[in-house]
Design a protein around this motif. Structure first.
Motif, PDB file in Angstrom:
ATOM      1  N   ALA A   8      15.046  45.917  24.426  1.00  0.00           N
ATOM      2  CA  ALA A   8      14.423  44.700  23.957  1.00  0.00           C
ATOM      3  C   ALA A   8      15.376  42.714  24.044  1.00  0.00           C
ATOM      4  N   GLU A   9      16.599  43.330  24.590  1.00  0.00           N
ATOM      5  CA  GLU A   9      16.771  42.733  24.592  1.00  0.00           C
ATOM      6  C   GLU A   9      16.790  41.492  26.220  1.00  0.00           C
ATOM      7  N   THR A  10      16.068  43.056  27.028  1.00  0.00           N
ATOM      8  CA  THR A  10      15.999  42.447  28.441  1.00  0.00           C
ATOM      9  C   THR A  10      14.152  41.728  28.811  1.00  0.00           C
ATOM     10  N   ILE A  11      13.642  42.896  27.919  1.00  0.00           N
ATOM     11  CA  ILE A  11      12.451  42.093  28.292  1.00  0.00           C
ATOM     12  C   ILE A  11      12.226  40.719  27.365  1.00  0.00           C
ATOM     13  N   ALA A 188       6.983  39.903   9.702  1.00  0.00           N
ATOM     14  CA  ALA A 188       8.417  40.061   9.910  1.00  0.00           C
ATOM     15  C   ALA A 188       9.315  40.671  10.019  1.00  0.00           C
ATOM     16  N   CYS A 189       9.112  41.440  11.158  1.00  0.00           N
ATOM     17  CA  CYS A 189       9.433  42.284  12.135  1.00  0.00           C
ATOM     18  C   CYS A 189       9.853  42.876  13.364  1.00  0.00           C
ATOM     19  N   PRO A 190       9.435  41.471  14.276  1.00  0.00           N
ATOM     20  CA  PRO A 190       9.657  41.653  15.887  1.00  0.00           C
ATOM     21  C   PRO A 190      11.013  42.703  16.097  1.00  0.00           C
ATOM     22  N   VAL A 191      10.593  43.186  17.564  1.00  0.00           N
ATOM     23  CA  VAL A 191      12.289  43.742  17.894  1.00  0.00           C
ATOM     24  C   VAL A 191      12.989  44.616  16.857  1.00  0.00           C
ATOM     25  N   LEU A 192      12.338  44.907  15.206  1.00  0.00           N
ATOM     26  CA  LEU A 192      12.641  46.037  14.283  1.00  0.00           C
ATOM     27  C   LEU A 192      11.843  47.018  14.661  1.00  0.00           C
ATOM     28  N   CYS A 193      10.495  46.601  14.796  1.00  0.00           N
ATOM     29  CA  CYS A 193       9.294  47.465  14.563  1.00  0.00           C
ATOM     30  C   CYS A 193       8.681  47.387  15.568  1.00  0.00           C
ATOM     31  N   ARG A 194       7.679  48.571  16.678  1.00  0.00           N
ATOM     32  CA  ARG A 194       6.714  48.405  17.570  1.00  0.00           C
ATOM     33  C   ARG A 194       5.660  49.663  16.758  1.00  0.00           C
ATOM     34  N   PRO A 195       4.790  48.018  16.230  1.00  0.00           N
ATOM     35  CA  PRO A 195       3.928  49.404  15.528  1.00  0.00           C
ATOM     36  C   PRO A 195       2.513  50.258  16.402  1.00  0.00           C
ATOM     37  N   ILE A 196       1.933  49.676  18.041  1.00  0.00           N
ATOM     38  CA  ILE A 196       1.870  50.401  18.718  1.00  0.00           C
ATOM     39  C   ILE A 196       2.518  51.514  18.584  1.00  0.00           C
ATOM     40  N   GLN A 197       3.785  51.200  18.730  1.00  0.00           N
ATOM     41  CA  GLN A 197       4.476  53.195  19.410  1.00  0.00           C
ATOM     42  C   GLN A 197       3.916  53.873  18.115  1.00  0.00           C
ATOM     43  N   HIS A 198       3.734  53.784  16.598  1.00  0.00           N
ATOM     44  CA  HIS A 198       3.044  54.884  15.778  1.00  0.00           C
ATOM     45  C   HIS A 198       1.382  54.607  15.612  1.00  0.00           C
ATOM     46  N   ILE A 289       9.034  30.417  24.233  1.00  0.00           N
ATOM     47  CA  ILE A 289      10.003  31.347  24.869  1.00  0.00           C
ATOM     48  C   ILE A 289      10.572  30.833  25.024  1.00  0.00           C
ATOM     49  N   GLN A 290      11.336  29.485  24.105  1.00  0.00           N
ATOM     50  CA  GLN A 290      12.385  29.128  23.954  1.00  0.00           C
ATOM     51  C   GLN A 290      13.542  30.221  22.976  1.00  0.00           C
ATOM     52  N   GLY A 291      12.427  30.614  21.723  1.00  0.00           N
ATOM     53  CA  GLY A 291      12.883  31.390  20.811  1.00  0.00           C
ATOM     54  C   GLY A 291      13.128  32.608  21.514  1.00  0.00           C
ATOM     55  N   LEU A 292      11.926  33.450  22.311  1.00  0.00           N
ATOM     56  CA  LEU A 292      12.022  34.178  21.884  1.00  0.00           C
ATOM     57  C   LEU A 292      13.305  34.947  22.671  1.00  0.00           C
ATOM     58  N   GLU A 293      13.837  33.631  23.913  1.00  0.00           N
ATOM     59  CA  GLU A 293      14.328  34.926  24.347  1.00  0.00           C
ATOM     60  C   GLU A 293      16.619  35.055  23.765  1.00  0.00           C
ATOM     61  N   THR A 294      16.055  34.159  22.088  1.00  0.00           N
ATOM     62  CA  THR A 294      17.625  34.803  21.864  1.00  0.00           C
ATOM     63  C   THR A 294      16.791  35.725  20.357  1.00  0.00           C
ATOM     64  N   LEU A 295      15.901  35.823  19.969  1.00  0.00           N
ATOM     65  CA  LEU A 295      14.785  37.049  19.358  1.00  0.00           C
ATOM     66  C   LEU A 295      15.861  38.324  18.732  1.00  0.00           C
ATOM     67  N   ALA A 296      15.970  38.980  19.855  1.00  0.00           N
ATOM     68  CA  ALA A 296      16.856  40.143  19.467  1.00  0.00           C
ATOM     69  C   ALA A 296      18.290  40.124  19.092  1.00  0.00           C
ATOM     70  N   LEU A 297      19.028  38.929  19.235  1.00  0.00           N
ATOM     71  CA  LEU A 297      20.540  39.158  19.091  1.00  0.00           C
ATOM     72  C   LEU A 297      20.231  38.471  17.419  1.00  0.00           C
TER      73      LEU A 297
END
Ligand code: PLP
Length: 431
Positions: A8-11, A188-198, A289-297
């Motif tokens: 996620a940090e790279t994506i 409420a859960c970006p990065v923490l959960c990827r519902p498509i995988q489930h 886009i600016q926000g997304l860049e630091t989302l995982a952190l």
């Protein structure tokens, strides 16, 4: 550049086709503040309108700054394509309306954001679309409420105020058996959960929250997982399998064949967005886009702080109850562990021993926490739902969604944990 296989940090920094601005080599994504795009030739224009090739026509329908955000969020969620919209509300509405017409119904969790509840219960019903609310504690409730006119299931990964994680895999499986796609609000859960995988077919976010994180812009996004077989369930989804009179008879599942499994999201863009016009502005796309860049952190820090706050409040003499996934037991805890990775999010509920009065005093005494109707900001936020976000619901509806008189909702920010706890401590001392 990186897609699903990357972290996620790279994506969030690199995913998608954008590397540098083709005109200037600028690394930062430009704000393409334009309404229109010049066609190369009459043939090019014709091809774009006929969807023989994808490209820019008019910013109400697509924009290059939005496109970078869409590609990155789609990759983060493990989907194939996304559609950025003017707000999370627009994303919820489009996600459902794209496949539900008058006379249809859909089955929705009772544990959802109050604004979504109003949209589904009141506004959609005036359009002849029936929302059947069911308790997600028993996933089989979704099966029981399904009939031939049921077009989708809808849930929130980590709904506040109950904060009981939705049984994504269980409901997706029922949907798979019956031919009904699951739409997940994953705000409420970006990065923490990827519902498509489930097994979810579609996810959406209010980007206003964690994806932005800066609290400056309202936006929403829908992600198409690309796995749901709309053709196999052609009887249930005539709108994707029969000629669409609003687009010179296009049959969406056929029209997209050369472009990939994007029938759902392309239809949403070129019919609903074209007609309703709830477009995300290029400037707001840039902000996200600016926000997304630091989302995982940021999510990492949000989660660590929230766990510490839950522990602190659980041991506080003035706190009756802490509502937080790590403090739950049984099936609710199992679901939290199964679907959230790397933390439990940063939303936390607490009921104070003094009830409604204490709750209000506590909110007024907070100094660093902002008292606002928002979640997912980098700053810590607090609110009393019964008198604010959920006040338009009847008392019975409030209780159904988990709002009691004394409930205070915290969205724990990324400040230093000592400062967060100091503010909570001084406010509790005044209740
Ligand atoms: N979904 C959830 C879970 C939310 O919390 C919100 C807003 O609070 C929305 C959707 C609606 O988003 P927006 O305010 O961007 O329209």
């Amino acid at each position: 550049m990186p897609t699903e296989s990357h972290n996620a940090e790279t994506i969030v920094l690199h995913a998608g086709s954008y590397r540098a601005d083709p005109a200037t080599n600028a690394v930062a994504v430009p704000i393409y503040q334009t309404t229109s795009y010049q066609f190369n030739s009459a043939e090019h224009a014709g091809n774009l309108f006929a969807l023989k090739e994808l490209g820019n026509i008019y910013t109400r329908i697509m924009n290059p700054t939005q496109a970078v955000l869409e590609e990155r969020v789609a990759a983060l969620e493990g989907g194939v394509a996304a559609l950025a919209l003017a707000s999370g509300q627009a994303a919820s509405l489009f996600a459902v309306q794209n496949i539900c017409h008058a006379g249809d119904n859909f089955v929705c969790s009772t544990d959802i954001y109050g604004g979504t509840w109003n949209l589904f219960q009141n506004t959609l019903s005036t359009m002849g679309i029936e929302c059947r609310f069911v308790d997600p504690a028993d996933p089989e409730n979704f099966r029981r409420a399904t009939d031939a006119r049921t077009k989708c299931y809808y849930g929130e990964t980590l709904p506040n105020p109950k904060l009981a994680v939705f049984p994504i895999g269980e409901v997706a499986k029922i949907g798979e058996q019956l031919g009904v796609p699951l739409i997940m609000d994953n705000t409420a859960c970006p990065v923490l959960c990827r519902p498509i995988q489930h097994g979810a077919a579609i996810t959406m976010h209010s980007t206003t929250k964690y994806i932005g994180g800066h609290g400056t812009s309202i936006g929403g996004i829908i992600v198409d997982g690309g796995k749901f077989d709309w053709e196999k369930h052609a009887d249930r989804f005539p709108m994707l399998n029969k000629p669409d009179p609003s687009y010179h008879g296009a049959v969406w599942t056929q029209a997209v064949k050369p472009l990939g499994p994007i029938a759902y999201i392309l239809k949403a863009r070129v019919t609903l967005l074209r007609d309703v016009g709830a477009a995300m502005s290029p400037f707001n796309a840039f902000m996200f886009i600016q926000g997304l860049e630091t989302l995982a952190l940021r999510m990492r820090q949000h989660c660590a702080n929230a766990i510490a706050v839950a522990d602190y409040l659980s041991n506080h003499a003035k706190v009756e109850k802490v509502i937080f996934p790590s403090k739950m037991s049984g099936e609710a805890k199992r679901r939290a562990e199964a679907y959230l990775k790397g933390g439990y999010g940063s939303l936390l509920g607490c009921e104070l021993k003094g009830g409604r009065d204490s709750g209000r005093k506590f909110i007024d005494a907070l100094k660093m926490f902002y008292h606002v109707a928002n979640i997912g900001d980098a700053r810590s936020l607090a609110i009393h739902p019964a008198t604010t976000t959920h006040s338009q619901l009847t008392p019975e509806e409030q209780l159904q969604t988990g709002v009691t008189e004394g409930y205070v909702r915290l969205s724990v920010g990324i400040e230093h944990i000592d400062d967060i706890i100091a503010d909570l401590g001084q406010a509790l001392a005044k209740t």
